[in-house]
Design an enzyme around this catalytic site. Sequence first.
Site, PDB file in Angstrom:
ATOM      1  N   ASP A   1       3.140  -4.681 -15.724  1.00 45.18           N
ATOM      2  CA  ASP A   1       2.824  -3.731 -14.655  1.00 45.18           C
ATOM      3  C   ASP A   1       3.569  -2.432 -14.922  1.00 45.18           C
ATOM      4  OD1 ASP A   1       2.210  -2.488 -12.205  1.00 45.18           O
ATOM      5  OD2 ASP A   1       3.953  -3.410 -11.228  1.00 45.18           O
TER       6      ASP A   1
ATOM      7  N   GLY B   1       0.806  -1.205   0.000  1.00 48.86           N
ATOM      8  CA  GLY B   1       0.000   0.000   0.000  1.00 48.86           C
ATOM      9  C   GLY B   1       0.852   1.273   0.000  1.00 48.86           C
TER      10      GLY B   1
ATOM     11  N   SER C   1       4.676  -5.514  -3.942  1.00 51.52           N
ATOM     12  CA  SER C   1       4.424  -4.084  -3.994  1.00 51.52           C
ATOM     13  C   SER C   1       5.128  -3.339  -2.856  1.00 51.52           C
ATOM     14  CB  SER C   1       2.915  -3.848  -3.991  1.00 51.52           C
ATOM     15  OG  SER C   1       2.608  -2.550  -4.409  1.00 51.52           O
ATOM     16  N   TYR C   2       4.386  -2.577  -2.022  1.00 51.59           N
ATOM     17  CA  TYR C   2       5.042  -1.920  -0.889  1.00 51.59           C
ATOM     18  C   TYR C   2       5.542  -2.950   0.126  1.00 51.59           C
ATOM     19  CZ  TYR C   2       6.218   1.981   2.158  1.00 51.59           C
ATOM     20  OH  TYR C   2       6.910   2.895   2.918  1.00 51.59           O
TER      21      TYR C   2
END
Length: 470
Positions: free
Chosen positions: A386, A92, A188-189
């Site tokens: 992506d 996130g 991701s994060y």
Amino acid sequence: MARPTVFLIQIFAIFGFLHLGFGAPISLENPLLRQELDKVGELPGQNFVVNFTHYSGYVTVNEDSGRALFYWFFEAVEDSSDKPLVLWLNGGPGCSSIAFGEAIEIGPLLINADGKSLRWNPYSWNEVANVLFLDSPVGVGFSYSNTSSDLMNNGDKRTAEDSLVFLLKWLERFPQFKGRDFYITGESYGGHYIPQLSQAIVRNNLLSKEKSINLKGYMVGNALFDDHYDHVGVFEFLWSTGLISDQTFKQLNQVCANQSFVHPSESCDEVLEMVDKEIGNIDPYSIFTPPCSDLSSNRLRSRMHRIGRVGERYDPCTEKHAVAYFNLPEVQQALHVDPKYAPSKWDTCSDFVNLNWKDSAGSVLDIYRELIQAGLRIWVFSGDTDSILPITSTRYSIDALNLPVIGHWRAWYDNDQVGGWIQEYEGLNLVSVRGAGHEVPLHKPKQALQLIKAFLAGNALPALQLHSDT
């Protein structure tokens, strides 16, 4: 002697103790009792039987402020006692690992388009491991704090500290997994969370001189590594795939290249607004698949601040289905969500947590260097469609580590089809997954299962699978 039913356990829990047959009362700190209380039965919308046990509940990580993290744990489908323990973390910052990792990507129970029923995932990672999903930090998913100011003071440092406390306490509740081979995975994060937590575990093991958390390695996908290299890689990907103009490409490099991914400047935000206009209504998490029309109003600028929304090839609206399902009161009850602490409206990601994020490391490359020296098994994977954290960003960051190459760049195969490409370095493997977006297991679940199998076994992905007539 048969164990008491969950109903009886809950009745006795009110009084803080339980008699199991004859003998002294067993307190609520007894791990068998705690496990029994956390055991999940059949879920709403589940019209099939599973042959494994799963658990969900809270672990308090700070008694003074009342910070508690919510988890959902699935034992392996077969031979649970012989399988490793794998933790999955989404990023996130502010996004739920249960919303994405479990319900959309690698979990055994996926949510259908009606937002009310479940289906079995034949490519679930609990086919090869015991899998633990954690909503971290507080304010994410069903994780909460009794101290409201906690939600305004989340950041990288406290997230790693709380996650370490969670694991130590969770292993007290599930002592059968103490000393078990342990791996961390995510995306991701999670590119921050995973190495930072791994570093905290390695250092804690050195201080305590024991390995209750027997960390063997970690694997992270489409990960945030380094603000500078990640930005340069994003801009190059957007330009090379024809999504932005030459002029905007130059502006991005001039204004945004050295900005924070989480807290960019106003001038960088203005350039990102131009990027958003130029790329049009596509899903930047998967640039060649249609977006969900219900989410098309989300702009790239806000998406780049919150690195974790999902896009799916065959159903781009999976996030919407998760929101519908986890807001059902009967689902929350089945998952042991305490109504006192349940959010008024559960969501896949918390904008409040994201906007109030305090500390975000500009780079985790030094942590990689430390953990490579510690001998951990480290794999980095990347879906190659992506544009949020593309493979170009990952390759720039890994190149900055200056690791010796020990295996040539080559294709790996899923049966007779190229699944992606792999580069082996001393201390790290880079794997691309062909045709996958930001959430690799969502777009390529079969290949993702092949990936985790190879990673856990320490095996090379196949160069080619030859078939013989039988």
